[in-house]
Write a protein that holds these residues in place. Structure first.
Motif: not given
Length: 111
Positions: A18-24, A27-34, A79-88
């Motif tokens: 699930w994590i691997l699917d999620c991080v894919e 946003p591109k701007k955080v793919r190489f960091s977060l 990630s959630f606080e920066r709105r990269y993830l939904s509440i769900k």
């Protein structure tokens, strides 16, 4: 001794997928960091669990698992606080991380 005989391994293997699917989808701007950091920590958790399965003195390894789970909790909250993830998504991964933490703690208590 098969890794599938260990509930923590089975749980984390599914969580990792699930994590691997999620991080894919981050946003591109955080793919190489977060995203990279989350991926690396998640893979390290799997590696530590495998090492713990095959070692008699596993407490130190399991403590590292717990530390990495805590780091992942913080990164997913960020990630959630920066709105990269939904509440769900955030609630879902929080439950999975907490369950993994409880399983790890139980294994530590067994010695």
């Amino acid at each position: 001794m098969a890794t599938d005989d260990y509930p923590l391994y089975v749980h984390w293997y599914k969580t990792l997928s699930w994590i691997l699917d999620c991080v894919e989808r981050l946003p591109k701007k955080v793919r190489f960091s977060l995203a990279t950091r989350i991926t690396d920590l998640s893979l390290e958790v799997l590696e530590l669990i495998i090492e713990a399965i095959y070692q008699k003195d596993r407490v130190d390894l399991l403590k590292k698992v717990n530390l990495n789970l805590e780091k992942l909790r913080v990164l997913f909250r960020l990630s959630f606080e920066r709105r990269y993830l939904s509440i769900k998504q955030y609630e879902f991964i929080s439950r999975l991380l907490n369950e993994a933490g409880k399983m790890t703690g139980g294994w530590i208590k067994q010695g």
